[in-house]
Design a protein around this motif. Structure first.
Motif, PDB file in Angstrom:
ATOM      1  N   GLN A 105       0.829  -1.207   0.000  1.00 33.86           N
ATOM      2  CA  GLN A 105       0.000   0.000   0.000  1.00 33.86           C
ATOM      3  C   GLN A 105       0.863   1.257   0.000  1.00 33.86           C
ATOM      4  O   GLN A 105       0.582   2.226  -0.715  1.00 33.86           O
ATOM      5  CB  GLN A 105      -0.928   0.001   1.223  1.00 33.86           C
TER       6      GLN A 105
ATOM      7  N   TYR B  44      -7.339  -1.047  -1.768  1.00 34.11           N
ATOM      8  CA  TYR B  44      -7.190  -1.067  -0.304  1.00 34.11           C
ATOM      9  C   TYR B  44      -7.980   0.095   0.309  1.00 34.11           C
ATOM     10  O   TYR B  44      -7.402   1.011   0.903  1.00 34.11           O
ATOM     11  CB  TYR B  44      -5.713  -0.962   0.081  1.00 34.11           C
TER      12      TYR B  44
ATOM     13  N   GLY C 121      -9.804   0.542   2.897  1.00 34.51           N
ATOM     14  CA  GLY C 121      -9.806   0.801   4.330  1.00 34.51           C
ATOM     15  C   GLY C 121      -8.445   1.095   4.926  1.00 34.51           C
ATOM     16  O   GLY C 121      -8.335   1.265   6.151  1.00 34.51           O
ATOM     17  N   SER C 122      -7.422   1.165   4.104  1.00 36.80           N
ATOM     18  CA  SER C 122      -6.070   1.363   4.619  1.00 36.80           C
ATOM     19  C   SER C 122      -5.813   2.840   4.936  1.00 36.80           C
ATOM     20  O   SER C 122      -6.472   3.736   4.416  1.00 36.80           O
ATOM     21  CB  SER C 122      -5.040   0.876   3.599  1.00 36.80           C
ATOM     22  N   SER C 123      -4.819   3.068   5.800  1.00 41.39           N
ATOM     23  CA  SER C 123      -4.442   4.444   6.124  1.00 41.39           C
ATOM     24  C   SER C 123      -3.852   5.133   4.900  1.00 41.39           C
ATOM     25  O   SER C 123      -4.016   6.345   4.710  1.00 41.39           O
ATOM     26  CB  SER C 123      -3.434   4.445   7.275  1.00 41.39           C
ATOM     27  N   GLU C 124      -3.184   4.338   4.038  1.00 46.65           N
ATOM     28  CA  GLU C 124      -2.624   4.914   2.814  1.00 46.65           C
ATOM     29  C   GLU C 124      -3.736   5.406   1.885  1.00 46.65           C
ATOM     30  O   GLU C 124      -3.578   6.436   1.217  1.00 46.65           O
ATOM     31  CB  GLU C 124      -1.762   3.876   2.089  1.00 46.65           C
TER      32      GLU C 124
ATOM     33  N   LYS D  70      -6.556   6.626   2.842  1.00 47.48           N
ATOM     34  CA  LYS D  70      -7.027   7.898   3.421  1.00 47.48           C
ATOM     35  C   LYS D  70      -6.123   9.052   2.980  1.00 47.48           C
ATOM     36  O   LYS D  70      -6.605  10.127   2.583  1.00 47.48           O
ATOM     37  CB  LYS D  70      -7.047   7.784   4.938  1.00 47.48           C
ATOM     38  N   ILE D  71      -4.804   8.822   3.017  1.00 50.45           N
ATOM     39  CA  ILE D  71      -3.863   9.851   2.578  1.00 50.45           C
ATOM     40  C   ILE D  71      -4.029  10.113   1.090  1.00 50.45           C
ATOM     41  O   ILE D  71      -3.952  11.257   0.630  1.00 50.45           O
ATOM     42  CB  ILE D  71      -2.421   9.418   2.901  1.00 50.45           C
TER      43      ILE D  71
ATOM     44  N   GLN E 134      -6.848  12.412   0.383  1.00 47.91           N
ATOM     45  CA  GLN E 134      -6.464  13.793   0.682  1.00 47.91           C
ATOM     46  C   GLN E 134      -5.584  14.369  -0.426  1.00 47.91           C
ATOM     47  O   GLN E 134      -5.740  15.532  -0.824  1.00 47.91           O
ATOM     48  CB  GLN E 134      -5.737  13.836   2.025  1.00 47.91           C
TER      49      GLN E 134
END
Length: 270
Positions: A224, A254, A256-259, A261-262, A265
């Protein structure tokens, strides 16, 4: 008068005898009827018992057949499930292969590098990135360095990265992968190699190194992040269109990954 009297007497005796014979026959017939009725009842009872026994046997057979049918049906359903799972896996593998092919072609078009060179790990033409270090030998390295463990090599390279010595860090991670091709932290080492190029703004080479993470370690923990940094690298090159494609691909694969989300943004700024 005497002959008539004798005749009457004989007639009386004969009639009496005939009466007695008829009652005896009737009793015999009654006994026979009773015996026949008793035998008929016995036969009826035996027939009923036989029918009940056969019906019970048929019910048992029917139940056994039903159980066998249910088992076969369950086995068929299980096989259908396995077949569907296999079909899904084949579809996913085909989709993954097509995705990799498209990504390689897209990167080839952008960086003007043949796909065969990318697959073999060649660097970007004209890039000043150093080539991987040659395998260590006793003649060129001391015994202590030769005995360095996988974790020691990784930690030394990571420390160099953290203090901003990207060339030294890259050389350390490359050395780790040379000495330990199946290193436990192989995916992380490959990712940090890409990061050294990214930090030095050598985005084209960074993209290739991130691609190696995605292809060589598809189940690794850095996939990710490699997608995300590829998108950032394209953005750093000013290629917003491909940056958006890479980041959108990350979000789709992916979500649901934090990546991801970034990536969302970052997309809002492109």
């Amino acid at each position: 008068m005497k002959p008539i009297r004798m005749t009457c007497l004989a007639t009386t005796l004969i009639c009496g005898m005939m009466g007695c014979a008829s009652q005896s026959d009737i009793r015999i017939l009654e006994d026979r009827v009773i015996a026949l009725e008793r035998r008929n009842l016995e036969l009826q009872q035996q027939t009923t018992e036989d029918i009940d026994a056969k019906a019970a046997a048929l019910r048992n057979q029917s139940a056994s057949l039903q159980v066998a049918t249910d088992q076969v049906r369950n086995e068929i359903q299980a096989l259908d499930g396995k077949l569907e799972e296999t079909r899904y896996q084949l579809t996913e593998q085909t989709r993954t292969s097509e995705d990799v092919s498209r990504r390689l072609t897209r990167i080839e078009d952008i960086l003007q590098i043949p796909v065969s060179d990318m697959a073999s790990g060649s660097t970007v033409s004209g890039s000043n990135a150093p080539s991987p270090s040659a395998p260590t030998t006793p003649a060129t390295q001391g015994a202590a360095a030769i005995a360095a463990t996988e974790n020691e090599l990784y930690q030394t390279a990571k420390q160099a990265f953290d203090r901003g010595d990207f060339d030294q860090a890259r050389q350390g991670f490359q050395e780790l992968l040379l000495q330990y091709p199946n290193a436990r932290n192989g995916d992380s080492a490959q990712f940090w190699i890409g990061e050294t190029f990214y930090r030095q703004k050598e985005y084209e080479q960074a993209i290739l190194e991130y691609q190696t993470v995605i292809e060589k370690y598809p189940s690794g923990k850095k996939v990710q992040a490699a997608f995300l940094k590829q998108g950032f690298a394209f953005a750093g090159m000013g290629d917003k269109a491909n940056a958006r494609l890479i980041l959108q691909e990350l979000i789709e694969k992916y979500p649901g990954s934090s990546e991801a989300k970034i990536a969302r943004q970052k997309l809002s700024t492109l």
